[in-house]
Motif scaffolding. Structure first.
Motif, mmCIF file in Angstrom:
data_model
loop_
_atom_site.group_PDB
_atom_site.id
_atom_site.type_symbol
_atom_site.label_atom_id
_atom_site.label_comp_id
_atom_site.label_asym_id
_atom_site.label_seq_id
_atom_site.Cartn_x
_atom_site.Cartn_y
_atom_site.Cartn_z
ATOM 1 N N UNK A 1 0.867 -1.187 0.000
ATOM 2 C CA UNK A 1 0.000 0.000 0.000
ATOM 3 C C UNK A 1 0.901 1.234 0.000
ATOM 4 N N UNK A 2 0.345 2.393 -0.378
ATOM 5 C CA UNK A 2 1.141 3.628 -0.370
ATOM 6 C C UNK A 2 1.657 3.916 1.031
ATOM 7 N N UNK A 3 0.775 3.729 2.042
ATOM 8 C CA UNK A 3 1.171 4.079 3.406
ATOM 9 C C UNK A 3 2.355 3.247 3.861
ATOM 10 N N UNK A 4 2.330 1.940 3.548
ATOM 11 C CA UNK A 4 3.452 1.101 3.960
ATOM 12 C C UNK A 4 4.694 1.440 3.137
ATOM 13 N N UNK A 5 4.499 1.689 1.845
ATOM 14 C CA UNK A 5 5.625 2.001 0.970
ATOM 15 C C UNK A 5 6.365 3.267 1.431
#
Ligand SMILES: Nc1ncnc2c1ncn2[C@@H]1O[C@H](COP(=O)(O)OP(=O)(O)O)[C@@H](O)[C@H]1O
Ligand SMILES: O=C(CO)[C@@H](O)[C@H](O)COP(=O)(O)O
Length: 496
Positions: free
Chosen positions: A315-319
């Protein structure tokens, strides 16, 4: 309670918003439509799809909200800019619409420059770019002369939609500003430009102000949507003008940073400005105002490309989670976001992106941070020109994907050297369109009054002096990358 509806006719989808007198969102409906790419560089849509899908959203809004038709006082529009819709004398569409992201018109742009020289900038305040409407008109004139001979009028996408809803032909001034046929300061069609290219001035429809009441709904449209035919229809505006209104950019000192697939930096201006074509300069929905605008073609697109390449399933947040651990400057790594060429301040279809300064110690998060910084530096190149022209940049309202991440919001404050705020409830250009209807209906005396009631701000990010200093130095190096990689990209073109 009374309501208004704002319709945003985007490139991929239409979104309609039902808004009450307090600015509360009481309903939302959206529908998609396809893009046609018949040949490389071509991008077209069928105007009928816009109408069918918009009517679907209006029907859904009425059915799901429980609002009575008479309670909807007004409707207005926001639309993708520049797209050419050609109609014959009976109001029939002559060919698919040629959209803003269609790039077939480079020869027409060079012909416009050759014929008009400095008069183009004097009159339109903008440079000849493939996306704008005049080059598209000239393409049809040159390539489809029989069809062009039947053309009685041209419209932009949301003007065609409004025409189908009301039966009245208009183009609003904020959108007309993106045609390269408008005298932007005088707010009238340029007969000089029409004459220079053998265009009958009658091809240009009557102009309207964004908040002007231009008619009611046709009875068959009222029947199909469940709305009342007495609903007042207001002209509306270009998506960037409406995006600005919906983010509260309605007065001096107000600046918008939108990082979506593309990136936009936009500032309200009261006076005529000359950017020598390096930036766009269009009419604002506020009748006496203008806005200057810079566009980075691959903004969020660059980060999206990088994530897809490195970590497609994250996900963007994890990335983005480790980016905060990398100090400002990404350990001496720079990125230029020219993945699909660039629009402002370098109108260059050939340039491509680069990482400069890669070091064996760099990890994934250094590269990610460099991509985010590069996108923001690119927008800062336009912001730098606003400041050089003496425009006040006080607070920057950040919207789009770039406003979803606190590290990126802080980075924007540090690179722009100005406080950055995000919106409490981001609704985009559809809210701006609803606000035009709300003011048109007389709910507020001005757009500023309406914005004070409808637009609420969330957290504010102040620039951190040490980071501002770091970025000031790096930005000078960033700017030199374009000049150093331009010729290399010309040569690399043969290998793409
Ligand atoms: N959680 C997130 N944090 C930071 N950036 C994001 C996040 N989610 C999406 N993005 C970025 O925002 C872009 C999409 O923004 P959006 O405003 O939704 O775009 P558009 O409507 O133009 O497609 C993506 O390309 C991505 O780069
Ligand atoms: O070309 C421009 C502005 O100059 C674009 O902003 C278009 O107006 C389309 O925008 P989206 O539908 O992709 O938001």
């Amino acid at each position: 309670m009374s309501y208004v509806i704002g319709i945003d006719l985007g490139t991929g989808s239409v979104k309609s918003l039902l808004v009450d007198q307090k600015g509360m969102i009481c309903g939302e409906a959206s529908r998609t439509y396809p893009l046609q790419h018949e040949q490389p560089g071509y991008s077209e849509q069928h105007p009928e799809d816009w109408v069918t899908q918009t009517l679907g959203t209006l029907r859904e809004l009425l059915q799901t909200s429980g609002v009575q038709p008479e309670q909807v006082e007004g409707i207005s529009f926001s639309g993708q800019m520049h797209g050419l819709v050609l109609l014959d004398g009976q109001g029939q569409v002559l060919r698919p619409a040629i959209l803003w992201n269609d790039t077939r018109t480079t020869p027409q742009c060079r012909a416009i420059e050759a014929k008009l020289g400095s008069r183009l900038l004097d009159i339109t305040k903008n440079a000849a770019l493939e996306g704008f409407t005049l080059p598209k008109l000239l393409w049809v004139q040159g390539h489809e002369p029989e069809l062009f001979a039947k053309a009685a009028v041209f419209l932009l996408p949301k003007d065609y939609l409004r025409y189908r809803l009301t039966g009245m032909l208009h183009m609003d001034i904020t959108d007309a500003a993106g045609t390269l046929l408008l005298d932007v300061i005088g707010k009238r069609w340029s007969t000089d430009i029409c004459e220079a290219f053998g265009l009958d001035p009658k091809l240009c429809p009557p102009l309207a102000e964004a908040m002007e009441h231009v008619g009611g709904l046709l009875p068959e449209i009222a029947g199909q949507t469940g709305l009342a035919a007495s609903t007042k229809v207001f002209a509306g505006g270009a998506d960037n003008a409406c995006g600005a209104v919906g983010a509260g950019i309605v007065g001096k000192g107000a600046t918008l940073c939108s990082i979506g697939t593309s990136g936009v930096i936009l500032a309200y201006e009261e006076r005529e400005q000359d950017f020598a074509g390096a930036l766009h300069f269009f009419n604002h929905a506020q009748p006496e105002g203008f806005y200057a605008m810079g566009v980075t073609l691959a903004a969020g697109y660059s980060l999206d490309w990088f994530k897809k390449t490195i970590a497609p399933d994250e996900s963007f947040d994890s990335f983005l989670s480790l980016v905060a651990e990398v100090p400002a400057g990404a350990g001496g790594l720079l990125f230029t976001p020219y993945l699909v060429g660039e629009r402002t301040p370098h109108a260059d279809a050939v340039i491509r992106g680069s990482f400069v300064g890669l070091d064996g110690s760099h990890r994934r998060e250094h590269l990610t941070r460099a991509v985010m910084e590069g996108i923001t530096f690119s927008l800062n190149e336009s912001l730098e020109r606003f400041r050089a022209a003496g425009m006040a940049v006080e607070t920057i309202v950040s919207i789009g994907g770039g406003a979803k991440n606190d590290v990126w919001l802080q980075m924007q404050a540090d690179i722009f050297g100005a406080p950055v705020v995000k919106l409490k409830n981001e609704q985009g250009p559809a809210l701006g369109a609803a606000m035009l209807a709300a003011v048109g209906c007389g709910w507020f005396a001005s757009l500023s009054e309406c914005a004070a009631s409808f637009v609420a701000y969330d957290r504010r990010f102040e620039p951190i002096p040490a980071n501002v200093e770091t970025y000031r130095g790096l930005f000078e190096i960033y700017k030199s990358v374009y000049a150093h990689t331009r010729e290399m990209n010309e040569r690399l073109r043969a290998y793409r």
